[in-house]
Motif scaffolding. Sequence first.
Motif, PDB file in Angstrom:
ATOM      1  N   ASN A  33       0.812  -1.218   0.000  1.00 47.81           N
ATOM      2  CA  ASN A  33       0.000   0.000   0.000  1.00 47.81           C
ATOM      3  C   ASN A  33       0.848   1.272   0.000  1.00 47.81           C
ATOM      4  O   ASN A  33       0.341   2.348   0.286  1.00 47.81           O
ATOM      5  CB  ASN A  33      -0.951   0.011   1.194  1.00 47.81           C
ATOM      6  CG  ASN A  33      -2.016  -1.054   1.065  1.00 47.81           C
ATOM      7  OD1 ASN A  33      -2.487  -1.335  -0.033  1.00 47.81           O
ATOM      8  ND2 ASN A  33      -2.381  -1.665   2.172  1.00 47.81           N
ATOM      9  N   ASP A  34       2.124   1.138  -0.308  1.00 51.89           N
ATOM     10  CA  ASP A  34       3.021   2.292  -0.341  1.00 51.89           C
ATOM     11  C   ASP A  34       2.737   3.106  -1.603  1.00 51.89           C
ATOM     12  O   ASP A  34       3.176   2.766  -2.707  1.00 51.89           O
ATOM     13  CB  ASP A  34       4.480   1.833  -0.315  1.00 51.89           C
ATOM     14  CG  ASP A  34       5.456   2.984  -0.208  1.00 51.89           C
ATOM     15  OD1 ASP A  34       5.089   4.131  -0.534  1.00 51.89           O
ATOM     16  OD2 ASP A  34       6.609   2.741   0.205  1.00 51.89           O
ATOM     17  N   ALA A  35       1.977   4.167  -1.435  1.00 58.77           N
ATOM     18  CA  ALA A  35       1.546   4.980  -2.576  1.00 58.77           C
ATOM     19  C   ALA A  35       2.717   5.593  -3.337  1.00 58.77           C
ATOM     20  O   ALA A  35       2.665   5.721  -4.560  1.00 58.77           O
ATOM     21  CB  ALA A  35       0.604   6.084  -2.097  1.00 58.77           C
ATOM     22  N   ILE A  36       3.776   5.933  -2.635  1.00 56.48           N
ATOM     23  CA  ILE A  36       4.925   6.564  -3.289  1.00 56.48           C
ATOM     24  C   ILE A  36       5.678   5.554  -4.147  1.00 56.48           C
ATOM     25  O   ILE A  36       6.042   5.840  -5.292  1.00 56.48           O
ATOM     26  CB  ILE A  36       5.862   7.216  -2.243  1.00 56.48           C
ATOM     27  CG1 ILE A  36       5.109   8.270  -1.426  1.00 56.48           C
ATOM     28  CG2 ILE A  36       7.088   7.821  -2.910  1.00 56.48           C
ATOM     29  CD1 ILE A  36       4.486   9.391  -2.234  1.00 56.48           C
ATOM     30  N   ALA A  37       5.898   4.348  -3.631  1.00 55.91           N
ATOM     31  CA  ALA A  37       6.572   3.310  -4.420  1.00 55.91           C
ATOM     32  C   ALA A  37       5.747   2.958  -5.657  1.00 55.91           C
ATOM     33  O   ALA A  37       6.295   2.784  -6.749  1.00 55.91           O
ATOM     34  CB  ALA A  37       6.812   2.071  -3.569  1.00 55.91           C
ATOM     35  N   LEU A  38       4.434   2.877  -5.489  1.00 53.20           N
ATOM     36  CA  LEU A  38       3.561   2.598  -6.628  1.00 53.20           C
ATOM     37  C   LEU A  38       3.616   3.732  -7.655  1.00 53.20           C
ATOM     38  O   LEU A  38       3.612   3.488  -8.865  1.00 53.20           O
ATOM     39  CB  LEU A  38       2.128   2.384  -6.151  1.00 53.20           C
ATOM     40  CG  LEU A  38       1.879   1.080  -5.388  1.00 53.20           C
ATOM     41  CD1 LEU A  38       0.573   1.155  -4.598  1.00 53.20           C
ATOM     42  CD2 LEU A  38       1.873  -0.105  -6.337  1.00 53.20           C
ATOM     43  N   MET A  39       3.707   4.960  -7.168  1.00 51.07           N
ATOM     44  CA  MET A  39       3.820   6.101  -8.063  1.00 51.07           C
ATOM     45  C   MET A  39       5.135   6.040  -8.845  1.00 51.07           C
ATOM     46  O   MET A  39       5.149   6.188 -10.062  1.00 51.07           O
ATOM     47  CB  MET A  39       3.761   7.417  -7.277  1.00 51.07           C
ATOM     48  CG  MET A  39       3.957   8.651  -8.142  1.00 51.07           C
ATOM     49  SD  MET A  39       4.220  10.154  -7.206  1.00 51.07           S
ATOM     50  CE  MET A  39       5.843   9.869  -6.531  1.00 51.07           C
TER      51      MET A  39
END
Length: 181
Positions: A33-39
């Motif tokens: 759920n790490d939004a930054i890594a997914l971004m």
Amino acid sequence: FYKKGSDTDFKYVFPYHVKSIAILKDVIANTPNDAIALMYYGDLMYYLRRHDEAIVSWEASYKSKPDNFRVTRNLAISKYMIDKNLANAVKLLEESYANHQTLRSFSELEQFYKLAKDYKKLESFYDSNEEMLRLKGEYALNAAELYTTLGRYKDAQKALANTYYNAIEKAMGTPVRHSVY
């Protein structure tokens, strides 16, 4: 380290090395759920022209952190390029602009309003963003053109009079007051 990486300011970071794929996949596997890594993963996939993977990653990032202006902007533009859903793109760009107002996001939203031929929203957008119009002559000229078309001549004059121009709009240097208006 995953948490520390996620907490860093992402404004000046863009993963462009292919070797970053393994690192980002490891981060996503351990913190899904790490939004930054997914971004970052979406940014890299888009850079590598793997657009479908980029969109899937940005959508997951958006679900995890919907107020991330960069993800919202990237989703709007990339999804529009694929499915041509203009209404959805405008909605996402409006969200992005609400979360982070920059000259770039102003310009992109302005262009999408024009593309959608939604002149009422464009008029309202100009009315509520006088400071942005003041910062760049091109925006003030666009607003003045719309205001003139709508018969709002005083507002057109005001937009032009309150704006600072460079001799060459894209040139660096000290802005000078435009004397014609």
